[in-house]
Design an enzyme around this catalytic site. Sequence first.
Site, mmCIF file in Angstrom:
data_model
loop_
_atom_site.group_PDB
_atom_site.id
_atom_site.type_symbol
_atom_site.label_atom_id
_atom_site.label_comp_id
_atom_site.label_asym_id
_atom_site.label_seq_id
_atom_site.Cartn_x
_atom_site.Cartn_y
_atom_site.Cartn_z
ATOM 1 N N GLU A 123 0.733 -1.088 -0.007
ATOM 2 C CA GLU A 123 -0.038 -0.035 -0.019
ATOM 3 C C GLU A 123 0.754 1.219 0.042
ATOM 4 O OE1 GLU A 123 -4.244 -0.625 2.108
ATOM 5 O OE2 GLU A 123 -2.666 -1.549 3.464
ATOM 6 N N GLU A 143 -3.358 -9.957 3.749
ATOM 7 C CA GLU A 143 -4.604 -9.568 4.713
ATOM 8 C C GLU A 143 -5.769 -10.993 4.751
ATOM 9 O OE1 GLU A 143 -3.173 -7.961 2.434
ATOM 10 O OE2 GLU A 143 -2.702 -5.731 3.373
HETATM 11 C C1 1HE Z 1 6.637 -8.176 12.284
HETATM 12 C C2 1HE Z 1 6.035 -8.338 11.109
HETATM 13 C C3 1HE Z 1 4.936 -7.489 10.927
HETATM 14 C C4 1HE Z 1 7.849 -9.311 10.775
HETATM 15 N N1 1HE Z 1 4.239 -7.135 12.289
HETATM 16 N N2 1HE Z 1 5.804 -8.171 13.438
HETATM 17 N N3 1HE Z 1 2.070 -8.462 7.309
HETATM 18 C C5 1HE Z 1 2.374 -9.968 7.149
HETATM 19 O O1 1HE Z 1 1.526 -10.638 7.237
HETATM 20 C C6 1HE Z 1 3.714 -10.241 6.817
HETATM 21 C C7 1HE Z 1 4.325 -10.866 8.165
HETATM 22 N N4 1HE Z 1 5.720 -10.965 8.051
HETATM 23 C C8 1HE Z 1 6.301 -11.992 7.350
HETATM 24 O O2 1HE Z 1 5.833 -12.582 6.495
HETATM 25 C C9 1HE Z 1 7.832 -11.988 7.433
HETATM 26 O O3 1HE Z 1 8.262 -11.499 8.833
HETATM 27 C C10 1HE Z 1 8.503 -11.616 6.503
HETATM 28 C C11 1HE Z 1 8.655 -12.349 5.094
HETATM 29 C C12 1HE Z 1 8.421 -10.246 5.884
HETATM 30 C C13 1HE Z 1 10.279 -11.558 6.835
HETATM 31 O O4 1HE Z 1 10.603 -12.563 7.044
HETATM 32 P P1 1HE Z 1 11.906 -12.906 7.985
HETATM 33 O O5 1HE Z 1 12.051 -14.244 8.065
HETATM 34 O O6 1HE Z 1 13.059 -12.142 7.268
HETATM 35 O O7 1HE Z 1 11.733 -12.326 9.512
HETATM 36 P P2 1HE Z 1 10.805 -12.877 10.654
HETATM 37 O O8 1HE Z 1 11.579 -13.749 11.506
HETATM 38 O O9 1HE Z 1 9.671 -13.375 10.093
HETATM 39 O O10 1HE Z 1 10.593 -11.462 11.419
HETATM 40 C C14 1HE Z 1 11.452 -10.870 12.147
HETATM 41 C C15 1HE Z 1 11.002 -10.174 13.179
HETATM 42 O O11 1HE Z 1 10.180 -9.100 12.803
HETATM 43 C C16 1HE Z 1 9.982 -11.012 14.140
HETATM 44 O O12 1HE Z 1 9.905 -10.387 15.464
HETATM 45 P P3 1HE Z 1 11.093 -11.018 16.506
HETATM 46 O O13 1HE Z 1 10.538 -10.193 17.805
HETATM 47 O O14 1HE Z 1 10.517 -12.584 16.808
HETATM 48 O O15 1HE Z 1 12.330 -10.958 15.868
HETATM 49 C C17 1HE Z 1 8.705 -10.784 13.732
HETATM 50 O O16 1HE Z 1 7.525 -10.966 14.439
HETATM 51 C C18 1HE Z 1 8.498 -9.456 13.117
HETATM 52 N N5 1HE Z 1 7.741 -8.791 12.292
HETATM 53 N N6 1HE Z 1 6.661 -8.807 10.173
HETATM 54 C C19 1HE Z 1 4.787 -7.248 13.290
HETATM 55 N N7 1HE Z 1 4.103 -7.425 10.026
HETATM 56 C C20 1HE Z 1 -3.475 -0.803 7.044
HETATM 57 S S1 1HE Z 1 -3.979 -2.556 6.899
HETATM 58 C C21 1HE Z 1 -2.369 -3.139 6.233
HETATM 59 C C22 1HE Z 1 -2.744 -4.527 6.624
HETATM 60 C C23 1HE Z 1 -1.453 -5.593 6.454
HETATM 61 O O17 1HE Z 1 -0.448 -5.035 6.227
HETATM 62 S S2 1HE Z 1 -1.519 -7.226 6.805
HETATM 63 C C24 1HE Z 1 0.105 -7.929 6.514
HETATM 64 C C25 1HE Z 1 0.893 -8.017 7.358
#
Ligand code: 1HE
Length: 270
Positions: A123, A143
């Site tokens: 977005e 989403e």
């Molecule tokens: C997060 C987020 C997040 C990572 N919110 N904390 N977005 C998603 O559904 C995407 C979710 N994220 C992922 O699928 C993956 O994290 C990635 C592919 C982006 C990256 O993977 P990777 O292996 O490099 O990293 P990781 O180990 O998954 O994440 C590292 C840290 O970032 C980890 O936290 P930690 O405290 O355990 O180290 C994750 O929890 C954190 N992290 N992404 C919170 N999105 C206005 S409406 C919009 C609606 C949306 O955007 S929905 C889509 C949300």
Amino acid sequence: MSTEFAPATGLLATLDLLRVSVGGPVLHVRLNRPAKRNALSDTLIQQLHTAFIHLPEGVRAAVISGEGNHFCAGLDLAELVERDVASGVLHSRMWHAAFDAIQFGQVPVVAALHGAVVGGGLELASACHIRVADHTTYYGLPEGQRGIFVGGGGSARIPRLMGVARMTDLMMTGRVFDAQEGMQVGLSQYLVAEGESLAKALALAQRIANNAPMSNFAVMHALPRIADQSQTEGLFTEALMAAVAESTPEAQDRLRAFLEGRAGKVVKSS
Ligand code: 1HE
């Protein structure tokens, strides 16, 4: 010729989830939450908004990039709290305000993409005027899997880039487009080698900054609105915008420069 960038000063230097620097007429805004893959917390959204409504004097184009291995992981899911309907609407409207300040702000904005460009990250990218992807880039709208809907303007902006049917597919099935597919469907206008998107975006921003400000203004503010109008209204808006642009002294100077052989010709890029 590469421009030196220096850290921004004043208000922009206080935005701790961004790293903002200025190089000549170009502002570089880097999302700076790599440990959370640049997930968009409320504070980060507010800081983006603040940055784009407080551009330093002399800035004529901007670039948004992401620190670390990913451009942006979208909404900070840790902040997804239960909200009543009214506060849910207001939360989404906060994103709209920030991304409107990018799309309909003062200067053209180029997004330098790499890694994940997902959910709210897509977005954000779609609120920029030009998107440059490198080969590590991929696009998703998870989403549907998270049980939510887009709320950062994605339903209005993303179909204008790739169509409602493709967005439906990404949201319903969890399909992910790679960089090549993203380029083919219109999510990025440029696709460059791994690690090159920022350099390319900065170079494009430099070029854009050389345009007459009124031309950039017309492209940013009139073009998307004309696309939303009927042909009759659109042609009238176009005529008005053209007359405004042509009547500026800068347009007169540039036209004269071409006629006197002092301006570049339109040639094929090498
Ligand atoms: C997060 C987020 C997040 C990572 N919110 N904390 N977005 C998603 O559904 C995407 C979710 N994220 C992922 O699928 C993956 O994290 C990635 C592919 C982006 C990256 O993977 P990777 O292996 O490099 O990293 P990781 O180990 O998954 O994440 C590292 C840290 O970032 C980890 O936290 P930690 O405290 O355990 O180290 C994750 O929890 C954190 N992290 N992404 C919170 N999105 C206005 S409406 C919009 C609606 C949306 O955007 S929905 C889509 C949300």
